[in-house]
Motif scaffolding. Sequence first.
Motif, PDB file in Angstrom:
ATOM      1  N   GLY A 222     107.679  32.707  63.824  1.00 61.11           N
ATOM      2  CA  GLY A 222     108.485  31.510  64.462  1.00 61.11           C
ATOM      3  C   GLY A 222     109.188  30.863  63.404  1.00 61.11           C
ATOM      4  O   GLY A 222     110.194  29.810  64.035  1.00 61.11           O
TER       5      GLY A 222
ATOM      6  N   LEU B 114      93.827  46.254  75.826  1.00 63.06           N
ATOM      7  CA  LEU B 114      95.062  46.426  76.094  1.00 63.06           C
ATOM      8  C   LEU B 114      95.791  47.073  74.896  1.00 63.06           C
ATOM      9  O   LEU B 114      95.768  46.720  73.761  1.00 63.06           O
ATOM     10  CB  LEU B 114      96.020  44.827  76.163  1.00 63.06           C
TER      11      LEU B 114
ATOM     12  N   MET C 282     100.347  47.402  60.488  1.00 67.33           N
ATOM     13  CA  MET C 282      99.508  47.029  61.572  1.00 67.33           C
ATOM     14  C   MET C 282      99.241  47.746  62.884  1.00 67.33           C
ATOM     15  O   MET C 282      98.548  47.583  63.762  1.00 67.33           O
ATOM     16  CB  MET C 282     100.035  45.485  61.999  1.00 67.33           C
ATOM     17  N   PHE C 283      99.803  48.958  62.659  1.00 64.10           N
ATOM     18  CA  PHE C 283      99.605  49.818  63.930  1.00 64.10           C
ATOM     19  C   PHE C 283      98.947  51.263  63.718  1.00 64.10           C
ATOM     20  O   PHE C 283      99.100  52.003  62.637  1.00 64.10           O
ATOM     21  CB  PHE C 283     101.178  50.265  64.196  1.00 64.10           C
TER      22      PHE C 283
ATOM     23  N   ASN D 254      95.722  33.228  60.869  1.00 65.24           N
ATOM     24  CA  ASN D 254      95.218  33.061  59.559  1.00 65.24           C
ATOM     25  C   ASN D 254      96.208  33.444  58.673  1.00 65.24           C
ATOM     26  O   ASN D 254      95.856  32.910  57.277  1.00 65.24           O
ATOM     27  CB  ASN D 254      94.212  34.113  59.498  1.00 65.24           C
ATOM     28  N   THR D 255      97.260  34.101  58.934  1.00 66.88           N
ATOM     29  CA  THR D 255      98.182  34.618  57.669  1.00 66.88           C
ATOM     30  C   THR D 255      99.348  33.614  57.550  1.00 66.88           C
ATOM     31  O   THR D 255      99.969  33.718  56.681  1.00 66.88           O
ATOM     32  CB  THR D 255      98.614  36.031  57.866  1.00 66.88           C
ATOM     33  N   PHE D 256      99.381  32.584  58.374  1.00 67.88           N
ATOM     34  CA  PHE D 256     100.697  31.699  58.312  1.00 67.88           C
ATOM     35  C   PHE D 256     100.257  30.596  57.178  1.00 67.88           C
ATOM     36  O   PHE D 256      99.098  30.154  57.258  1.00 67.88           O
ATOM     37  CB  PHE D 256     100.751  31.023  59.441  1.00 67.88           C
ATOM     38  N   PRO D 257     100.927  30.382  56.105  1.00 68.44           N
ATOM     39  CA  PRO D 257     100.312  29.535  55.011  1.00 68.44           C
ATOM     40  C   PRO D 257     100.640  28.106  55.273  1.00 68.44           C
ATOM     41  O   PRO D 257     100.470  27.353  54.270  1.00 68.44           O
ATOM     42  CB  PRO D 257     101.193  30.110  54.000  1.00 68.44           C
TER      43      PRO D 257
ATOM     44  N   VAL E  93      99.640  49.665  73.998  1.00 74.75           N
ATOM     45  CA  VAL E  93     100.926  49.858  74.495  1.00 74.75           C
ATOM     46  C   VAL E  93     101.280  51.441  74.692  1.00 74.75           C
ATOM     47  O   VAL E  93     100.888  52.211  73.863  1.00 74.75           O
ATOM     48  CB  VAL E  93     101.983  49.647  73.583  1.00 74.75           C
TER      49      VAL E  93
ATOM     50  N   LEU F 169     104.680  28.723  65.263  1.00 70.15           N
ATOM     51  CA  LEU F 169     105.179  29.639  64.418  1.00 70.15           C
ATOM     52  C   LEU F 169     104.639  31.327  64.785  1.00 70.15           C
ATOM     53  O   LEU F 169     105.215  32.260  64.162  1.00 70.15           O
ATOM     54  CB  LEU F 169     104.319  29.299  63.036  1.00 70.15           C
ATOM     55  N   GLN F 170     104.296  31.511  65.748  1.00 76.22           N
ATOM     56  CA  GLN F 170     104.044  32.605  66.568  1.00 76.22           C
ATOM     57  C   GLN F 170     105.085  33.250  67.058  1.00 76.22           C
ATOM     58  O   GLN F 170     106.176  32.298  67.453  1.00 76.22           O
ATOM     59  CB  GLN F 170     102.828  32.709  67.162  1.00 76.22           C
ATOM     60  N   TYR F 171     105.220  34.646  67.271  1.00 74.35           N
ATOM     61  CA  TYR F 171     106.236  35.035  68.312  1.00 74.35           C
ATOM     62  C   TYR F 171     106.368  34.516  69.519  1.00 74.35           C
ATOM     63  O   TYR F 171     105.023  34.077  70.221  1.00 74.35           O
ATOM     64  CB  TYR F 171     105.958  36.636  68.567  1.00 74.35           C
TER      65      TYR F 171
ATOM     66  N   TYR G  64      95.252  42.516  56.007  1.00 71.93           N
ATOM     67  CA  TYR G  64      95.603  43.593  56.718  1.00 71.93           C
ATOM     68  C   TYR G  64      94.790  44.818  56.179  1.00 71.93           C
ATOM     69  O   TYR G  64      94.194  45.779  57.208  1.00 71.93           O
ATOM     70  CB  TYR G  64      97.025  43.971  56.694  1.00 71.93           C
TER      71      TYR G  64
ATOM     72  N   ASN H 275      93.538  42.082  73.157  1.00 68.14           N
ATOM     73  CA  ASN H 275      94.994  42.207  73.101  1.00 68.14           C
ATOM     74  C   ASN H 275      95.268  43.230  71.758  1.00 68.14           C
ATOM     75  O   ASN H 275      95.399  42.487  70.899  1.00 68.14           O
ATOM     76  CB  ASN H 275      95.706  41.154  73.286  1.00 68.14           C
ATOM     77  N   MET H 276      95.315  44.351  71.802  1.00 72.87           N
ATOM     78  CA  MET H 276      95.881  45.148  70.905  1.00 72.87           C
ATOM     79  C   MET H 276      97.276  45.766  71.124  1.00 72.87           C
ATOM     80  O   MET H 276      97.489  46.763  70.378  1.00 72.87           O
ATOM     81  CB  MET H 276      94.618  46.233  70.567  1.00 72.87           C
ATOM     82  N   ALA H 277      97.885  45.075  71.983  1.00 71.54           N
ATOM     83  CA  ALA H 277      99.285  45.626  72.292  1.00 71.54           C
ATOM     84  C   ALA H 277     100.402  44.822  71.582  1.00 71.54           C
ATOM     85  O   ALA H 277     101.256  45.401  70.952  1.00 71.54           O
ATOM     86  CB  ALA H 277      99.568  45.391  73.737  1.00 71.54           C
ATOM     87  N   GLY H 278     100.174  43.580  71.273  1.00 71.08           N
ATOM     88  CA  GLY H 278     101.335  42.771  70.781  1.00 71.08           C
ATOM     89  C   GLY H 278     101.114  43.072  69.248  1.00 71.08           C
ATOM     90  O   GLY H 278     100.330  42.801  68.638  1.00 71.08           O
ATOM     91  N   GLY H 279     102.425  43.461  68.510  1.00 77.86           N
ATOM     92  CA  GLY H 279     102.241  43.660  67.289  1.00 77.86           C
ATOM     93  C   GLY H 279     102.734  42.370  66.501  1.00 77.86           C
ATOM     94  O   GLY H 279     103.774  42.315  65.877  1.00 77.86           O
ATOM     95  N   VAL H 280     101.934  41.470  66.460  1.00 76.13           N
ATOM     96  CA  VAL H 280     102.048  40.137  66.185  1.00 76.13           C
ATOM     97  C   VAL H 280     100.843  39.795  64.999  1.00 76.13           C
ATOM     98  O   VAL H 280      99.883  40.339  65.024  1.00 76.13           O
ATOM     99  CB  VAL H 280     101.838  39.186  67.103  1.00 76.13           C
ATOM    100  N   PRO H 281     101.379  39.162  63.957  1.00 76.03           N
ATOM    101  CA  PRO H 281     100.465  38.733  62.780  1.00 76.03           C
ATOM    102  C   PRO H 281      99.190  37.654  63.457  1.00 76.03           C
ATOM    103  O   PRO H 281      99.456  36.929  64.351  1.00 76.03           O
ATOM    104  CB  PRO H 281     101.254  38.146  61.637  1.00 76.03           C
ATOM    105  N   HIS H 282      98.304  37.587  62.681  1.00 72.09           N
ATOM    106  CA  HIS H 282      97.191  36.666  63.048  1.00 72.09           C
ATOM    107  C   HIS H 282      97.663  35.342  62.488  1.00 72.09           C
ATOM    108  O   HIS H 282      98.296  35.282  61.122  1.00 72.09           O
ATOM    109  CB  HIS H 282      95.989  37.140  62.602  1.00 72.09           C
TER     110      HIS H 282
ATOM    111  N   LEU I 162     105.279  35.649  56.353  1.00 66.60           N
ATOM    112  CA  LEU I 162     105.152  33.919  56.472  1.00 66.60           C
ATOM    113  C   LEU I 162     104.685  33.542  57.720  1.00 66.60           C
ATOM    114  O   LEU I 162     103.446  33.590  57.943  1.00 66.60           O
ATOM    115  CB  LEU I 162     106.408  33.069  55.851  1.00 66.60           C
TER     116      LEU I 162
ATOM    117  N   SER J  27      96.319  43.879  64.332  1.00 67.96           N
ATOM    118  CA  SER J  27      96.698  42.516  63.356  1.00 67.96           C
ATOM    119  C   SER J  27      96.068  41.242  64.230  1.00 67.96           C
ATOM    120  O   SER J  27      96.098  40.352  63.279  1.00 67.96           O
ATOM    121  CB  SER J  27      98.248  42.561  63.189  1.00 67.96           C
TER     122      SER J  27
ATOM    123  N   ALA K  96      97.684  47.869  67.843  1.00 68.61           N
ATOM    124  CA  ALA K  96      97.922  46.970  66.918  1.00 68.61           C
ATOM    125  C   ALA K  96      96.580  46.164  66.540  1.00 68.61           C
ATOM    126  O   ALA K  96      95.784  45.641  67.275  1.00 68.61           O
ATOM    127  CB  ALA K  96      98.795  45.617  67.086  1.00 68.61           C
TER     128      ALA K  96
END
Lengths: 513, 311
Positions: B146, B265, B233-234, A59-62, B267, A103-105, B205, A50-57, B143, B288, B286
């Motif tokens: 969510g 996948l 990230m893009f 691992n970066t959530f502290p 977009v 904590l993810q989208y 990143y 999945n390289m579609a979602g512009g979501v952070p990994h 951060l 990321s 992405a």
Amino acid sequence: MAPNVIATDLSSDSLPMPKDLSNLFVPSMRGPIKSAFKSVMGNPTLAMINMAGGVPHPNTFPILQLQATVKAQKSTSTTRSESMLLLDKTRRSQTTESLDELLQYGDGCGADSYCNFLYRHTQRVHNPQYADWGVIASCGNTDSIGKAVALFCQPGDSILVERWTFPGTLSSLRAAGVAPVSVALDNEGMVPEDLDRACREWSGSTPPRAVYLVPTGQNPTGATMSLVRRKSIYAVAQKHNLAIIEDDPYYFLQLPEFVAPAPSTAATADDSINGTTATVSAAASDYSRPQSLVPSLLSMDIDGRVIRLDSFSKILAPNLRCGWITAPRYILDKIQILNETTTLQPSGLSQGLISKMLNEVWGMDGWNAHLQELRTVYTKRRNMFIQMVEKHLAGLVEYSVPMAGMFVWMKINFGSAAADQTAMPRLLDAMKKCGVMMAPGMPFSSNGPSPSDHYLRAAFALVDVEMFEPALVRLAQAITGISGRAPTASSDSVKVSLIVPTRTSVTAVNSSG
Amino acid sequence: WTYPAIIGTVVPMGVKMAPVAMDGEGAVPEALDEMLSEWSEAEQGRRPRMAYMIPTAQNPTGATMSLARKQALYQVAQKHDLVIIEDDPYYYLQFSAYQDPSQVADPEQRYADLPGLTALQPSFLSLDTDGRIIRLDSFSKILAPGLRCGWITAPRYMTDKIQFHNETSIQQPGGLSQALVSQLLNVEWGHDGWERHLVQTQREYAVRRDLFVDLCLKKLKGMVEFVVPEAGMFVWFRVLLNEEYRVKEGVMDEVFEAMVAAHVLLVPGRMFSPTGVSNSPYMRAAFSYASVDDLVVAVERLQQALKPFTQ
């Protein structure tokens, strides 16, 4: 993930599908609009990179762990103890997602575990009578109101509302360019005959497609609709094919009949009233007996025309910013689309804490015990407040005893000063000077302001109960200062008329301003 | 090209979008100026009063505006009295310039000069002498998404209006989220700790960007064209379709299906187009989320999927 439905209820096979109300939607919400993200993501399989979602990994959530201490709910014990709950970064618990997931989208529906509990709770309490209903997370009822209205009303449209209603809703409507159409209220809430009249006599360019009401512990009047009243309202909505937006944040704060507190409980600053212990005074009525709740509009909704708005604000805490909407699934799909371009969903921390607490720490029994406890607290407060109203304001105000919620709506008896257009502003000024604050009626009016609106809304939820008496003494002084009339002789016994509210109606039938 | 949610927000409001041409640095000032100078209210409706831009690691193109570009755009905004909405969720995800791995002298030092808090490209807000920038910041990428927390910076009379709007919608972010963020930033980390966290995030990143770009330059040579992102990230690919496919109707749907069949996948570009342009040969990737191993596999699959369309 679609708005949450658990297919465990086999009886739903025999329930009818809801009516299709999509012809009531605004044009931009009609048709098979797929949410932008859904149409892209399709159904990603595990094999898909999945390289579609512009979501952070993650691992970066502290945030590595969330630990919270909450009240324990042991329905048999009278001593409060505490429970701890924990959310782990990566590990899901039995019922609740991991912190990383919370904590993810999200997808605009809310966390599964959060929605699952609320689905089961709604099934238990309201038992909807049509198939294919679901729940979706909201950020509280102010958020939900905006979304429900956006579904049925666009700028220039109108919506039917109670003559007196929640100012937040009136502001939302103003911001959305939607005009409120006032429907008369009496001491049971919205008057069905007047709703019918408003629909029949409607002459605007676009007819109202929705009615918004607060059926339990109505804000500001405190009125609670009886079962018969609710059925009548529902029938009118059916007749005119209206969607019903049931805004019900006080549903679980339904209260038993008023009983004047016995002197021993009235005098003490009982901790239980201020909510810190579970001690139930033996002298007081037995508030711990479970009482039946007036059924909701959702519970009688065979058509699927009720969009029910529930909130944790009054039954857990307001700033969790959490609630939920119950409606037919095809309507929730639209709300999800609205969520995607606005709030997305509530804070993952709020959802996680609530979900873990309700699913694992309290369970359904503990949740019900908590709700019962809240009713106990509110009942005591109401009873003490009403007792003080009777003691100090007899003859100065007219009011009904609220059977739910936190508000007492008082009509001020100005006597010969009633015709004086400055009476109300002078009263508010006098109240300020002697140090008591209540909400004047004007912001609650859906029909515009009027100088003859001589109403105050008092909230008895927050102030310490020892302050009820001083507050009402000050109010009495302020009123007397303007009307020139002292309170009539008060009596320590409770008047029979208070138990069955029979006072004159709160509003004139909606004709003039 | 822009963030789909802004399209989803304004269309139901009945607000029209006037697309402004972009290059490798984002919106082109001359294009914005020309559009507004030639605006005809009789034909096009009320002249625009607001420009919405994502100046850092733009979604979807990955473009980052230089200081000079921002200054030029700001001047155009002043000339035509525009308010600029500076949507900047990737602002803190700036990294150092890309280097070909073979050019890197000391791999250990490759990430020594991440900007942290002190060497970031200046924002529109920092140029804003008029008070015409409404800056939108978010904790989602720095951060966690969510938490549902961010902040808006603007002249106070504007934030007053936003407050009124909040009162009729969300009220405010959840108290638990705010409390956690506040405690973390004010007490636990302070500014130094916050900067350290941002540097770590920038590094994460940057590593991904470098790996992904390295792979794309090697494996997708001649198949795609792209500007190397300096932040965020893009990566925005222009697919170099061969003659047969360049003119084919609906070709990008075929390309997308081929990628799905190859289990990778991305977009399609049309999701980001205010005008719904469907034939433009663009795709957004992405970098990321996929793991490092997955990035390697993903590029191989992309190569496989794109071959028939680009040879």
